[in-house]
Design a protein around this motif. Sequence first.
Motif, PDB file in Angstrom:
ATOM      1  N   LEU A   1      57.250  23.022  58.900  1.00 43.81           N
ATOM      2  CA  LEU A   1      58.321  21.974  58.519  1.00 43.81           C
ATOM      3  C   LEU A   1      57.881  21.052  57.538  1.00 43.81           C
ATOM      4  N   ASN A   2      58.102  20.978  56.177  1.00 46.74           N
ATOM      5  CA  ASN A   2      57.411  19.983  55.270  1.00 46.74           C
ATOM      6  C   ASN A   2      58.328  18.635  55.372  1.00 46.74           C
ATOM      7  N   LEU A   3      57.632  17.672  55.846  1.00 39.98           N
ATOM      8  CA  LEU A   3      58.316  16.456  56.196  1.00 39.98           C
ATOM      9  C   LEU A   3      57.678  15.251  55.226  1.00 39.98           C
ATOM     10  N   SER A   4      57.272  15.845  54.278  1.00 44.46           N
ATOM     11  CA  SER A   4      56.303  14.915  53.319  1.00 44.46           C
ATOM     12  C   SER A   4      56.291  15.192  51.630  1.00 44.46           C
ATOM     13  N   CYS A   5      57.218  15.734  51.117  1.00 46.90           N
ATOM     14  CA  CYS A   5      57.266  16.020  49.890  1.00 46.90           C
ATOM     15  C   CYS A   5      57.594  14.518  49.081  1.00 46.90           C
ATOM     16  N   PRO A   6      56.689  13.912  48.467  1.00 46.85           N
ATOM     17  CA  PRO A   6      57.085  12.772  47.813  1.00 46.85           C
ATOM     18  C   PRO A   6      57.910  12.865  46.379  1.00 46.85           C
TER      19      PRO A   6
ATOM     20  N   ILE B   1      47.765  15.275  39.428  1.00 50.06           N
ATOM     21  CA  ILE B   1      49.113  14.419  39.793  1.00 50.06           C
ATOM     22  C   ILE B   1      50.088  15.258  39.509  1.00 50.06           C
ATOM     23  N   ASN B   2      51.255  15.380  40.474  1.00 49.56           N
ATOM     24  CA  ASN B   2      52.233  16.160  40.171  1.00 49.56           C
ATOM     25  C   ASN B   2      53.486  15.665  40.788  1.00 49.56           C
ATOM     26  N   SER B   3      54.640  16.046  40.274  1.00 51.57           N
ATOM     27  CA  SER B   3      55.982  15.761  40.588  1.00 51.57           C
ATOM     28  C   SER B   3      56.843  17.213  40.416  1.00 51.57           C
ATOM     29  N   MET B   4      56.539  18.222  41.404  1.00 47.75           N
ATOM     30  CA  MET B   4      57.223  19.238  40.964  1.00 47.75           C
ATOM     31  C   MET B   4      58.608  19.136  41.257  1.00 47.75           C
ATOM     32  N   GLY B   5      58.984  18.373  42.429  1.00 47.39           N
ATOM     33  CA  GLY B   5      60.240  18.441  43.007  1.00 47.39           C
ATOM     34  C   GLY B   5      61.018  19.596  43.503  1.00 47.39           C
ATOM     35  N   LEU B   6      59.900  20.425  44.233  1.00 47.26           N
ATOM     36  CA  LEU B   6      60.531  21.646  45.332  1.00 47.26           C
ATOM     37  C   LEU B   6      61.193  22.624  44.310  1.00 47.26           C
ATOM     38  N   PRO B   7      60.536  23.054  43.331  1.00 47.62           N
ATOM     39  CA  PRO B   7      60.950  24.303  42.554  1.00 47.62           C
ATOM     40  C   PRO B   7      60.820  25.425  43.624  1.00 47.62           C
ATOM     41  N   ASN B   8      61.859  26.220  43.740  1.00 52.23           N
ATOM     42  CA  ASN B   8      61.498  27.272  44.913  1.00 52.23           C
ATOM     43  C   ASN B   8      62.594  28.244  44.653  1.00 52.23           C
TER      44      ASN B   8
HETATM   45  C1  SIN Z   1      56.487  19.438  44.886  1.00 51.18           C
HETATM   46  O1  SIN Z   1      57.216  20.491  45.030  1.00 51.18           O
HETATM   47  O2  SIN Z   1      57.204  18.216  44.527  1.00 51.18           O
HETATM   48  C2  SIN Z   1      55.613  19.185  45.857  1.00 51.18           C
HETATM   49  C3  SIN Z   1      55.785  19.743  47.281  1.00 51.18           C
HETATM   50  C4  SIN Z   1      55.100  18.671  48.458  1.00 51.18           C
HETATM   51  O3  SIN Z   1      54.592  17.890  47.856  1.00 51.18           O
HETATM   52  O4  SIN Z   1      55.670  19.002  49.532  1.00 51.18           O
END
Ligand code: SIN
Length: 311
Positions: free
Chosen positions: A125-130, A69-76
Amino acid sequence: MTSMTASIANFTFNDILLNAAGVYCQTDEELDQILKADGAGSLVTKSATPIERAGNPGVRYADMPLGSINSMGLPNLGLDYYLDYTIKHQSEKPLFLSIAGLSKADNLNMLKEIQASDFNGLVELNLSCPNVPGKPQTGYDFETTAQILEEAFAFFDKPLGVKLPPYFDIAHFDMIAKILNQFPLAFVNTINSIGNAMMVDPETDTAMIAPKGGFGGIGGAIAKPTALANVRALRQRLNPEIKIIGTGGVKTGRDVYDLILCGADLVSVGTTLHQEGPQVFGRLKQELADEMSKKNYTDVTDFRGQLQTLA
Ligand code: SIN
């Protein structure tokens, strides 16, 4: 000799496995490991926002029974970082550059920057980050998805695909496919993690991750049936020119085989790559070859999309 190749747009992939965006793809060092990994035919960069983002604070990834399970939140590290990396290495293998704007304007501006650049690979194109607090998954908003694609294809002419969230209703498979078929998409990547799930740590009676009150995307073995269903349903509905990257639930070569049987061209690996590291690709490739030889197949095209159903 077993042949495991695929083609998307004008690119040929000499192996069909790659990482799932988010895993082993945030820094040059991680990306280099995927680029060189035995059995990996490509890589996808961490979904980028226009500028660097720290992502969600606190414990944001946990292994759990049957997955993660993750909730990274798009670290980049920001679009320019991944654009530089992919341009530098694009002559070695066909590469995917992933972007995930937090708004339509973000996405269109990033696509304009990529269009004007020397990047000549494929864009996801990521349309799905939750996992971005306050930002719903665009892929569940059919009208906005259509609008973004309409505006993107008005100027963008490099190979473009979308990363989709899992869908759970036959009507939704029909609706999203009808929209996607209106555009010259090179591919879809299905599925992103199954969003906003909850897992409890039995030692502490707490949620397993910190962000969003414990809600996070689940992946790994637990996601496999949903991934298979989405690959199968989209393969049955999308124009044949739109190729499919199957993502979700890969632990063994048999899991790769099943995604291909449902129609996947390429297969990406997330949780198991996180748990085992880049040598996982060599193992999966060998296990897939073993599975194919049990069935007397020598080429993935012998069974791609050939799932049979019961009478
Ligand atoms: C994240 O960084 O939270 C995951 C990215 C993703 O689910 O698209």
